[in-house]
Design a protein around this motif. Structure first.
Motif, PDB file in Angstrom:
ATOM      1  N   ALA A  82       0.829  -1.206   0.000  1.00 36.23           N
ATOM      2  CA  ALA A  82       0.000   0.000   0.000  1.00 36.23           C
ATOM      3  C   ALA A  82       0.865   1.259   0.000  1.00 36.23           C
ATOM      4  O   ALA A  82       0.564   2.237  -0.692  1.00 36.23           O
ATOM      5  CB  ALA A  82      -0.928  -0.007   1.220  1.00 36.23           C
ATOM      6  N   LEU A 223      -6.041   3.210   0.881  1.00 34.60           N
ATOM      7  CA  LEU A 223      -4.892   2.328   0.730  1.00 34.60           C
ATOM      8  C   LEU A 223      -4.484   1.709   2.065  1.00 34.60           C
ATOM      9  O   LEU A 223      -4.052   0.554   2.111  1.00 34.60           O
ATOM     10  CB  LEU A 223      -3.714   3.102   0.129  1.00 34.60           C
ATOM     11  CG  LEU A 223      -3.801   3.387  -1.371  1.00 34.60           C
ATOM     12  CD1 LEU A 223      -2.674   4.316  -1.805  1.00 34.60           C
ATOM     13  CD2 LEU A 223      -3.760   2.087  -2.177  1.00 34.60           C
ATOM     14  N   GLY A 227      -4.244  -2.160   2.750  1.00 30.63           N
ATOM     15  CA  GLY A 227      -3.058  -2.815   3.278  1.00 30.63           C
ATOM     16  C   GLY A 227      -3.354  -3.696   4.479  1.00 30.63           C
ATOM     17  O   GLY A 227      -2.802  -4.793   4.610  1.00 30.63           O
ATOM     18  N   ALA A 361      -4.827  -2.482  -5.973  1.00 26.72           N
ATOM     19  CA  ALA A 361      -5.535  -2.207  -4.702  1.00 26.72           C
ATOM     20  C   ALA A 361      -6.906  -2.873  -4.698  1.00 26.72           C
ATOM     21  O   ALA A 361      -7.873  -2.333  -4.157  1.00 26.72           O
ATOM     22  CB  ALA A 361      -5.677  -0.695  -4.458  1.00 26.72           C
TER      23      ALA A 361
END
Length: 445
Positions: A82, A223, A227, A361
């Motif tokens: 990320a 993000l 992550g 992502a």
């Protein structure tokens, strides 16, 4: 079409694309050079260790790395990806946030290794030293690696390569020195393997912390959540990557693990080349909105060519190299080395496709690939290693790498990543453009 216009159009296309491809090639060569230094240093140290330590002691030494890799998920490794994506799009603000959370979580990994060492005092005494030393070093060794993601996202490959090469030379130089001094304690060798990386992580974290300020944005929050979610998925992935090695150590014994890892050494060396090539492309993948047919064909052609070369290498030069590094006592490792090299040849396409999925992502696609392929590997190894020993482990790895190629192909064909909601600040119809110049330069884990 007039010849003059055709020539002008061709020259214009070359001027547009050749510099970009030259940059990619230069980045790959930079990483390849670093990998050569790292692997060469490792081969030199293992050359001395394999002749200095008995296979049982060498297996204990190697088990420390296996145990650390198995619980690497506690350092929230999904945050590293990320951070790389955020930096490649022009934002360094996620770094400090990811570092704080990742390092705090890595202390849990150290406690897990320490607890495992206590449990093994009666059940498996030869595992106590590797686990105890790993527990002491784990937070610094695995919990402070976010600086790498910043360099990769910025495309500062030369800096990353210089630091990693220096680390490899220092680490393996100390190990060789200990061999020449006739050190016999496995704990000392494990400490020498882990300590230089830990100290470099501390230094690079201090430097990176000072130049990466605090930041908060909707994209950074998205993000960060991505992550954390992928880190949870990585629990299964980390365990599956080491399951056959843990089973070999516990069921067959440390000496058998040394034989297996001697055979696996060459396949990992070859596989790392594909990993580096995929890492170079990762920031570019992060700015793409779909996996195009053209990109798929290029990757398939590259992997097919590389696969043929790997198979030829496996049955020509690989046996001599293995014996030259480990010595004649490890000749039983040759068939395992050849089989594992063939598994790399068939798994490279999946590696590139998985890197593309990670770069988007898209935690749903990431989850699908990791859970399915890791489940196959864990179940195969649990069934095959106790029954067939080292060949059972080889079969489990084959099943996993075939599964990665098949699953990533299926995900990319059935789940159009461009159909997902676009990331903040990007368009689903245009390639993503980085908001600062580093985005055009590129570069884990």
């Amino acid at each position: 079409m007039p010849i003059g216009l055709l020539r002008a159009g061709t020259l214009s296309a070359l001027r547009q694309h050749v510099p970009r491809y030259k940059k990619i090639a230069a980045d790959i060569l930079t990483l390849l050079g670093q990998r050569v230094v790292q692997r060469a240093a490792g081969l030199v140290s293992i050359y001395f260790l394999a002749r200095h330590l008995a296979p049982t002691l060498l297996g204990q030494y190697q088990f420390a790395g296996v145990a650390i890799a198995a619980i690497a998920f506690t350092a929230l490794t999904g945050l590293d990806n990320a951070i790389m994506q955020a930096v490649s799009r022009g934002s360094r603000g996620l770094y400090r946030r990811g570092l704080k959370v990742g390092f705090a979580a890595s202390t849990v990994g150290g406690l897990l290794l320490g607890s495992a060492a206590l449990l093994c005092r009666e059940l498996r005494p030869d595992a106590v030293v590797p686990l105890a030393v790993g527990a002491a070093c784990f937070p610094l060794y695995a919990g402070l690696i976010q600086w790498k993601s910043v360099l990769l996202g910025e495309g500062r490959f030369s800096v990353w390569s210089l630091v990693e090469s220096s680390n490899a030379l220092a680490t393996h130089g100390l190990i060789v020195a200990a061999v020449l001094l006739d050190v016999q304690d496995v704990g000392v060798f494990i400490t020498l393997y882990l300590l230089p990386t830990s100290l470099i992580n501390v230094a690079m974290t201090y430097i990176t912390w000072r130049r990466c300020g605090e930041g908060k944005s909707d994209e950074g929050d998205d993000l960060f959540r991505y992550g954390v979610r992928t880190s949870a998925i990585n629990v299964v992935g980390s365990l599956s990557e080491q399951v056959e090695r843990i089973l070999i150590f516990l069921v067959v014994g440390p000496a058998a693990l040394a034989v297996f890892l001697a055979g696996d050494r060459l396949s990992e060396l070859v596989r790392s080349v594909a990993q580096d090539a995929a890492a170079v492309l990762a920031p570019r993948f992060a700015r793409m909105s779909s996996y195009s047919v053209k990109l798929a064909r290029v990757i398939q052609l590259i992997c097919l060519t590389a696969g043929v070369l790997i198979v030829v290498f496996a049955f020509t030069f690989a046996p001599a190299i293995l014996i030259g590094v480990f010595g004649p006592q490890y000749s039983p490792s040759i068939p395992y080395a050849q089989a594992l090299l063939c598994s790399v040849a068939i798994g490279n396409v999946g590696q590139f496709q998985f890197r593309f999925i990670r770069s988007q992502a898209n935690d749903v696609a990431f989850r699908d690939v990791v859970l399915w392929t890791s489940g196959v590997r864990i179940l195969a190894c649990l069934a095959l290693v106790p029954a067939f020993g080292l060949w059972g482990a080889v079969a489990g790895i084959f099943a996993h790498r075939l599964g990665v190629s098949a699953t990533t192909s299926f995900v990319l064909s059935r789940r159009s990543l461009s159909d997902q909601p676009p990331q903040p600040g990007t368009s689903s119809e245009q390639p993503r453009a980085a908001s600062h110049p580093a985005g055009s330069e590129e570069h884990t884990s």
